[in-house]
Scaffold this motif. Structure first.
Motif, PDB file in Angstrom:
ATOM      1  N   SER A 225       0.825  -1.211   0.000  1.00 50.04           N
ATOM      2  CA  SER A 225       0.000   0.000   0.000  1.00 50.04           C
ATOM      3  C   SER A 225       0.859   1.261   0.000  1.00 50.04           C
ATOM      4  CB  SER A 225      -0.915  -0.001   1.223  1.00 50.04           C
ATOM      5  OG  SER A 225      -0.165  -0.061   2.422  1.00 50.04           O
ATOM      6  N   ARG A 226       2.022   1.205   0.649  1.00 48.39           N
ATOM      7  CA  ARG A 226       2.890   2.386   0.703  1.00 48.39           C
ATOM      8  C   ARG A 226       3.352   2.801  -0.690  1.00 48.39           C
ATOM      9  NH1 ARG A 226       7.925   1.954   4.626  1.00 48.39           N
ATOM     10  NH2 ARG A 226       6.181   1.634   6.081  1.00 48.39           N
ATOM     11  N   SER A 227       3.665   1.811  -1.527  1.00 45.05           N
ATOM     12  CA  SER A 227       4.102   2.117  -2.893  1.00 45.05           C
ATOM     13  C   SER A 227       2.977   2.771  -3.681  1.00 45.05           C
ATOM     14  CB  SER A 227       4.562   0.836  -3.596  1.00 45.05           C
ATOM     15  OG  SER A 227       5.676   0.267  -2.944  1.00 45.05           O
ATOM     16  N   LEU A 228       1.744   2.313  -3.452  1.00 43.58           N
ATOM     17  CA  LEU A 228       0.598   2.917  -4.134  1.00 43.58           C
ATOM     18  C   LEU A 228       0.425   4.373  -3.704  1.00 43.58           C
ATOM     19  CD1 LEU A 228      -1.909   2.900  -5.895  1.00 43.58           C
ATOM     20  CD2 LEU A 228      -3.167   1.857  -3.993  1.00 43.58           C
ATOM     21  N   LYS A 229       0.554   4.637  -2.383  1.00 43.45           N
ATOM     22  CA  LYS A 229       0.402   6.012  -1.892  1.00 43.45           C
ATOM     23  C   LYS A 229       1.439   6.934  -2.527  1.00 43.45           C
ATOM     24  CE  LYS A 229      -1.686   5.072   2.627  1.00 43.45           C
ATOM     25  NZ  LYS A 229      -1.500   5.130   4.096  1.00 43.45           N
ATOM     26  N   ARG A 230       2.679   6.449  -2.585  1.00 47.16           N
ATOM     27  CA  ARG A 230       3.734   7.272  -3.211  1.00 47.16           C
ATOM     28  C   ARG A 230       3.436   7.504  -4.683  1.00 47.16           C
ATOM     29  NH1 ARG A 230       7.635   4.240   0.124  1.00 47.16           N
ATOM     30  NH2 ARG A 230       7.846   2.775  -1.585  1.00 47.16           N
ATOM     31  N   HIS A 231       2.968   6.440  -5.363  1.00 43.65           N
ATOM     32  CA  HIS A 231       2.657   6.543  -6.791  1.00 43.65           C
ATOM     33  C   HIS A 231       1.560   7.579  -7.051  1.00 43.65           C
ATOM     34  CE1 HIS A 231       1.467   5.346 -10.879  1.00 43.65           C
ATOM     35  NE2 HIS A 231       0.231   5.294 -10.419  1.00 43.65           N
ATOM     36  N   MET A 232       0.553   7.632  -6.177  1.00 39.35           N
ATOM     37  CA  MET A 232      -0.580   8.536  -6.385  1.00 39.35           C
ATOM     38  C   MET A 232      -0.148   9.994  -6.449  1.00 39.35           C
ATOM     39  SD  MET A 232      -3.198   6.799  -6.982  1.00 39.35           S
ATOM     40  CE  MET A 232      -4.354   8.169  -6.991  1.00 39.35           C
ATOM     41  N   ARG A 233       0.985  10.302  -5.836  1.00 43.11           N
ATOM     42  CA  ARG A 233       1.458  11.690  -5.866  1.00 43.11           C
ATOM     43  C   ARG A 233       1.887  12.111  -7.267  1.00 43.11           C
ATOM     44  NH1 ARG A 233       4.846  10.468  -0.500  1.00 43.11           N
ATOM     45  NH2 ARG A 233       3.126  10.528   0.999  1.00 43.11           N
ATOM     46  N   ILE A 234       2.167  11.137  -8.143  1.00 48.35           N
ATOM     47  CA  ILE A 234       2.471  11.448  -9.547  1.00 48.35           C
ATOM     48  C   ILE A 234       1.242  12.095 -10.178  1.00 48.35           C
ATOM     49  CG2 ILE A 234       2.981  10.460 -11.822  1.00 48.35           C
ATOM     50  CD1 ILE A 234       4.497   8.227 -10.362  1.00 48.35           C
ATOM     51  N   HIS A 235       0.059  11.554  -9.857  1.00 48.90           N
ATOM     52  CA  HIS A 235      -1.184  12.060 -10.435  1.00 48.90           C
ATOM     53  C   HIS A 235      -1.663  13.332  -9.739  1.00 48.90           C
ATOM     54  CE1 HIS A 235      -1.416   8.376 -12.758  1.00 48.90           C
ATOM     55  NE2 HIS A 235      -1.414   7.645 -11.655  1.00 48.90           N
ATOM     56  N   THR A 236      -1.519  13.384  -8.416  1.00 51.94           N
ATOM     57  CA  THR A 236      -2.036  14.537  -7.670  1.00 51.94           C
ATOM     58  C   THR A 236      -1.055  15.715  -7.651  1.00 51.94           C
ATOM     59  OG1 THR A 236      -1.122  13.738  -5.569  1.00 51.94           O
ATOM     60  CG2 THR A 236      -3.329  12.985  -6.168  1.00 51.94           C
ATOM     61  N   GLY A 237       0.234  15.423  -7.898  1.00 48.25           N
ATOM     62  CA  GLY A 237       1.240  16.483  -7.809  1.00 48.25           C
ATOM     63  C   GLY A 237       1.537  16.890  -6.375  1.00 48.25           C
ATOM     64  N   GLU A 238       1.040  16.131  -5.430  1.00 53.18           N
ATOM     65  CA  GLU A 238       1.229  16.452  -4.014  1.00 53.18           C
ATOM     66  C   GLU A 238       2.698  16.331  -3.622  1.00 53.18           C
ATOM     67  OE1 GLU A 238      -0.213  14.859   0.398  1.00 53.18           O
ATOM     68  OE2 GLU A 238      -0.596  13.677  -1.402  1.00 53.18           O
ATOM     69  N   LYS A 239       3.180  17.346  -2.895  1.00 49.45           N
ATOM     70  CA  LYS A 239       4.547  17.337  -2.368  1.00 49.45           C
ATOM     71  C   LYS A 239       4.492  17.793  -0.912  1.00 49.45           C
ATOM     72  CE  LYS A 239       6.939  18.112  -6.767  1.00 49.45           C
ATOM     73  NZ  LYS A 239       7.920  18.956  -7.494  1.00 49.45           N
ATOM     74  N   PRO A 240       4.172  16.838  -0.019  1.00 49.77           N
ATOM     75  CA  PRO A 240       3.919  17.221   1.383  1.00 49.77           C
ATOM     76  C   PRO A 240       5.159  17.452   2.229  1.00 49.77           C
ATOM     77  CG  PRO A 240       3.602  14.865   1.095  1.00 49.77           C
ATOM     78  CD  PRO A 240       3.916  15.418  -0.263  1.00 49.77           C
ATOM     79  N   PHE A 241       6.352  17.174   1.683  1.00 54.13           N
ATOM     80  CA  PHE A 241       7.574  17.268   2.490  1.00 54.13           C
ATOM     81  C   PHE A 241       8.403  18.475   2.048  1.00 54.13           C
ATOM     82  CE2 PHE A 241       6.319  12.826   2.029  1.00 54.13           C
ATOM     83  CZ  PHE A 241       6.057  12.506   3.369  1.00 54.13           C
ATOM     84  N   THR A 242       8.721  19.343   3.011  1.00 56.46           N
ATOM     85  CA  THR A 242       9.403  20.610   2.708  1.00 56.46           C
ATOM     86  C   THR A 242      10.760  20.676   3.396  1.00 56.46           C
ATOM     87  OG1 THR A 242       7.233  21.692   2.635  1.00 56.46           O
ATOM     88  CG2 THR A 242       9.168  23.122   2.738  1.00 56.46           C
ATOM     89  N   CYS A 243      11.755  21.131   2.646  1.00 64.14           N
ATOM     90  CA  CYS A 243      13.088  21.348   3.227  1.00 64.14           C
ATOM     91  C   CYS A 243      13.056  22.609   4.094  1.00 64.14           C
ATOM     92  CB  CYS A 243      14.129  21.491   2.115  1.00 64.14           C
ATOM     93  SG  CYS A 243      15.781  21.923   2.732  1.00 64.14           S
ATOM     94  N   ASP A 244      13.465  22.485   5.352  1.00 57.49           N
ATOM     95  CA  ASP A 244      13.434  23.618   6.276  1.00 57.49           C
ATOM     96  C   ASP A 244      14.463  24.684   5.923  1.00 57.49           C
ATOM     97  OD1 ASP A 244      11.449  22.400   7.760  1.00 57.49           O
ATOM     98  OD2 ASP A 244      12.860  21.380   9.088  1.00 57.49           O
ATOM     99  N   ILE A 245      15.447  24.335   5.105  1.00 60.77           N
ATOM    100  CA  ILE A 245      16.530  25.276   4.804  1.00 60.77           C
ATOM    101  C   ILE A 245      16.235  26.088   3.538  1.00 60.77           C
ATOM    102  CG2 ILE A 245      18.996  25.463   4.252  1.00 60.77           C
ATOM    103  CD1 ILE A 245      19.388  22.887   5.933  1.00 60.77           C
ATOM    104  N   CYS A 246      15.820  25.394   2.450  1.00 61.61           N
ATOM    105  CA  CYS A 246      15.626  26.111   1.180  1.00 61.61           C
ATOM    106  C   CYS A 246      14.180  26.072   0.681  1.00 61.61           C
ATOM    107  CB  CYS A 246      16.557  25.542   0.112  1.00 61.61           C
ATOM    108  SG  CYS A 246      16.163  23.834  -0.388  1.00 61.61           S
TER     109      CYS A 246
END
Length: 424
Positions: free
Chosen positions: A272-293
């Motif tokens: 299921s984890r691989s599916l969740k990661r894959h879905m971000r290709i379609h949604t364009g979701e990028k929930p993780f942000t670099c605190d520095i840049c």
């Protein structure tokens, strides 16, 4: 109350009763007498009313219904307790920490946190518990009893709560929602673990290597790195795992099972984890942000690798030449220098390459493709590296410096030729 009866008093606890027969029934508390027996499981009870309630476990009878959500219960007390979910009432307060609690029984149990009282002891391993119910559940570890069965897939569980959570697999129910990203979960524990992604909290620390970890379960699994304990074994290839879940996922390599399917492009995945990661290709979701840049990433792993650009951390080391790398993938590719492995083959001329990028660049020789174009003068190149080097013509960048006379050059080759002036 019968006015003709004289009040009678229990000789043990001094409690008074208006009737002699009522006092006799009360005495069973002190004598432990259990005159009523269940014909189905032979369990014995002190009172007929308790037996009647017990019988509902076998018959499944639930005569008490919640007027709000229609959930049914076998006991009136259970319904009263359930209603507190809707009313939110918490009439009982701990005098020590001011915590408010919905039931008097729960308050008594809570008080044991402060007093440390654990009156119930396991006869097998001597572990102590503050509640008799906790002891009963614990005993199933020793007996292996699993009295609760799923009616759909026949999986059995030792605790009723585990069965309820399991049923959400079949119903798809996910009642717990993240307030930050609205992701839904079937278990409260899963939501708590998920929240650590947003808070970054890592309250658990390994005593051996000081690594900090976000949840206790992951700490237990991590400890197996030090103990090298791997109790779960694949029956096909004998590979061992520290977690049962890892073994289940591994088995899909042998079975080829891919139970998780993308509803958009029908690609299937084994976990299921691989599916969740894959879905971000379609949604364009990028929930993780670099605190520095502030750069955004679709996957936590990508963020971790990116962060090493800022920290300079290179935790992966080659055991042969001690060269260090920021990600494990780069180390694996580097190892091919030592092993000579070339897993990528050109379908046209059968030339082999250590890296997929090398194969892609090579293919351009056959196709004549030059996908990288200079936006200034339109010159095209087969490799992105060549385009970057070419751009120095337009930018005037000179990253290579002579250590003798400080003259700077755009290309390493130019610096080498210049150096011969000094060396003769």
């Amino acid at each position: 109350m019968h006015t003709g009866d004289k009040a009678v008093q229990c000789e043990v606890c001094d409690k008074s009763f208006s009737r002699q027969d009522t006092m006799k029934i009360h005495m069973r508390i002190h004598t432990g007498e259990k005159t009523f027996k269940c014909d189905i499981c032979d369990e014995r009870f002190s009172y007929s009313g308790t037996l009647k309630r017990h019988i509902r476990i076998h018959t499944g009878e639930k005569p008490f219904t919640c007027d709000i959500c229609d959930e049914r219960f076998s006991r009136c007390e259970s319904l009263k307790t359930h209603m507190i979910i809707h009313t939110g009432e918490k009439p009982f307060k701990c005098d020590i920490c001011d915590l408010r609690i919905s039931r008097s029984g729960h308050l008594k149990t809570h008080m044991m946190i402060h007093t440390g009282v654990k009156p119930f002891t396991c006869d097998i391993c001597d572990e102590r518990f503050s509640r008799s119910g906790s002891l009963k559940k614990h005993m199933r570890i020793h007996t292996g009893e699993k009295p609760f069965k799923c009616d759909i897939c026949d999986v059995r569980f030792s605790h009723r709560g585990n069965l309820k959570m399991h049923m959400r697999i079949h119903t798809g129910e996910k009642p717990f929602t993240c307030d930050i990203c609205d992701e839904r979960f079937s278990r409260c524990e899963s939501l708590k673990t998920h929240m650590i992604i947003h808070t970054g909290e890592k309250p658990f620390k390994c005593d051996m290597c000081d690594l900090r970890i976000s949840c206790s379960g992951n700490l237990k699994t991590h400890m197996m790195i030090h103990t090298r304990e791997k109790p779960f074994t694949c029956d096909i290839c004998d590979k061992r795992f520290s977690r049962s879940g890892s073994l289940k996922k591994h088995m899909r390599i042998h079975t080829g099972e891919k139970p998780f399917k993308c509803d958009i492009c029908d690609v299937r995945f084994s976990c299921s984890r691989s599916l969740k990661r894959h879905m971000r290709i379609h949604t364009g979701e990028k929930p993780f942000t670099c605190d520095i840049c502030d750069e955004l990433f679709s996957h936590l792993e990508s963020l971790k690798m990116h962060t090493r650009i800022h920290t300079g951390e290179k935790p992966f080391k080659c055991d042969i030449c001690d060269v260090r790398f920021s990600c494990n993938g780069n180390l694996k590719r580097h190892m091919r220098i030592h092993t000579g492995e070339k897993p990528f083959t050109c379908d046209i001329c059968d030339e082999r390459f250590s890296y997929s990028g090398g194969l892609k660049n090579h293919i351009s020789i056959h196709t004549g493709e030059k996908p990288f174009k200079c936006d200034i003068c339109d010159v095209r190149f087969t490799r992105s590296r060549n385009l970057k080097t070419h751009m120095r013509i337009h930018t005037g960048e000179k990253p290579f410096k002579c250590v003798i006379c400080d003259e700077r050059f755009s290309y390493s080759g130019s610096l080498k030729r210049h150096t011969r002036i000094h060396t003769g």
